[in-house]
Design an enzyme around this catalytic site. Sequence first.
Site, PDB file in Angstrom:
ATOM      1  N   LYS A  94       9.402   2.895  55.104  1.00  0.00           N
ATOM      2  CA  LYS A  94       9.615   3.828  53.998  1.00  0.00           C
ATOM      3  C   LYS A  94       8.265   4.109  53.334  1.00  0.00           C
ATOM      4  O   LYS A  94       7.561   3.197  52.907  1.00  0.00           O
ATOM      5  CB  LYS A  94      10.596   3.185  53.006  1.00  0.00           C
ATOM      6  CG  LYS A  94      11.452   4.157  52.249  1.00  0.00           C
ATOM      7  CD  LYS A  94      12.541   3.385  51.493  1.00  0.00           C
ATOM      8  CE  LYS A  94      13.376   4.292  50.640  1.00  0.00           C
ATOM      9  NZ  LYS A  94      14.286   3.522  49.791  1.00  0.00           N
TER      10      LYS A  94
HETATM   11  O1  G3P Z   1      16.394   3.570  47.311  1.00  0.00           O
HETATM   12  C1  G3P Z   1      16.076   4.773  46.688  1.00  0.00           C
HETATM   13  C2  G3P Z   1      17.129   5.297  45.748  1.00  0.00           C
HETATM   14  O2  G3P Z   1      18.379   5.279  46.352  1.00  0.00           O
HETATM   15  C3  G3P Z   1      17.086   4.698  44.372  1.00  0.00           C
HETATM   16  O3  G3P Z   1      18.230   4.984  43.597  1.00  0.00           O
HETATM   17  O4  G3P Z   1      19.645   4.495  41.646  1.00  0.00           O
HETATM   18  O5  G3P Z   1      17.249   3.729  41.630  1.00  0.00           O
HETATM   19  O6  G3P Z   1      17.814   6.144  41.410  1.00  0.00           O
HETATM   20  P1  G3P Z   1      18.234   4.832  41.996  1.00  0.00           P
END
Ligand code: G3P
Length: 225
Positions: A94
């Site tokens: 990533k």
């Molecule tokens: O892993 C990346 C993403 O899914 C993060 O989500 O909930 O931290 O905005 P969030």
Amino acid sequence: MHANLNVMKFFIDTANLAQIKEANDLGILDGVTTNPSLMAKEGIKGQDAILKHYVDICNIVDGDVSAEVISTDFEGMITEGEKLASLHENIVVKIPMIKDGIKAIKYLSSKGIRTNCTLVFSAGQAILAAKAGATYISPFIGRLDDISYDGIQLIAEISQIFAVQGYQTQILAASIRNPVHIIKSAQVGAHVITSPLSAILALLNHPLTDKGLAQFLEDHAKANG
Ligand code: G3P
């Protein structure tokens, strides 16, 4: 097992092994995404522990596991990326959507290492990452909704562009907060959703299902004594 590309894949967005196992036991899990915040949340710190945790995840799920680099310069990202990719064949590196990140995606994909371009918030960023050869791009739906932009609209826009252009890069709808995000992502053409376990499990729920099942069981019990 690798899912048919034409059927939206389900990834879980966590580094919590118990939740990964629970989702995997449902039989519908195609992979896992993590990020440095999710690793820290589980108390995984230090390089050895972090690398071991990725291997532990790969040993639970037979599917792609995104592991994120910490470096922000080209050399650092490719060194980290090559090390992460060598851990297990299912690791996807990533890489953040920054200038050196695009260079790193191009380099790693030329070496046959799969990448997931993260922190994508616009169609322009998606186009650049796809052009560089990213396996996945991760537009963050929930974080866009949080600032009054329409996250699902971005998935729809990227989906249309990728279809018109024939890009092979898969759209991985990330930052999912609820079951409606999953349903809408499927509707507008996401290839993958990555979601907390809670939103996946919320797809199960309907009051008429619960009511109907209770009635079936009650009628069966009455008829059968
Ligand atoms: O892993 C990346 C993403 O899914 C993060 O989500 O909930 O931290 O905005 P969030």
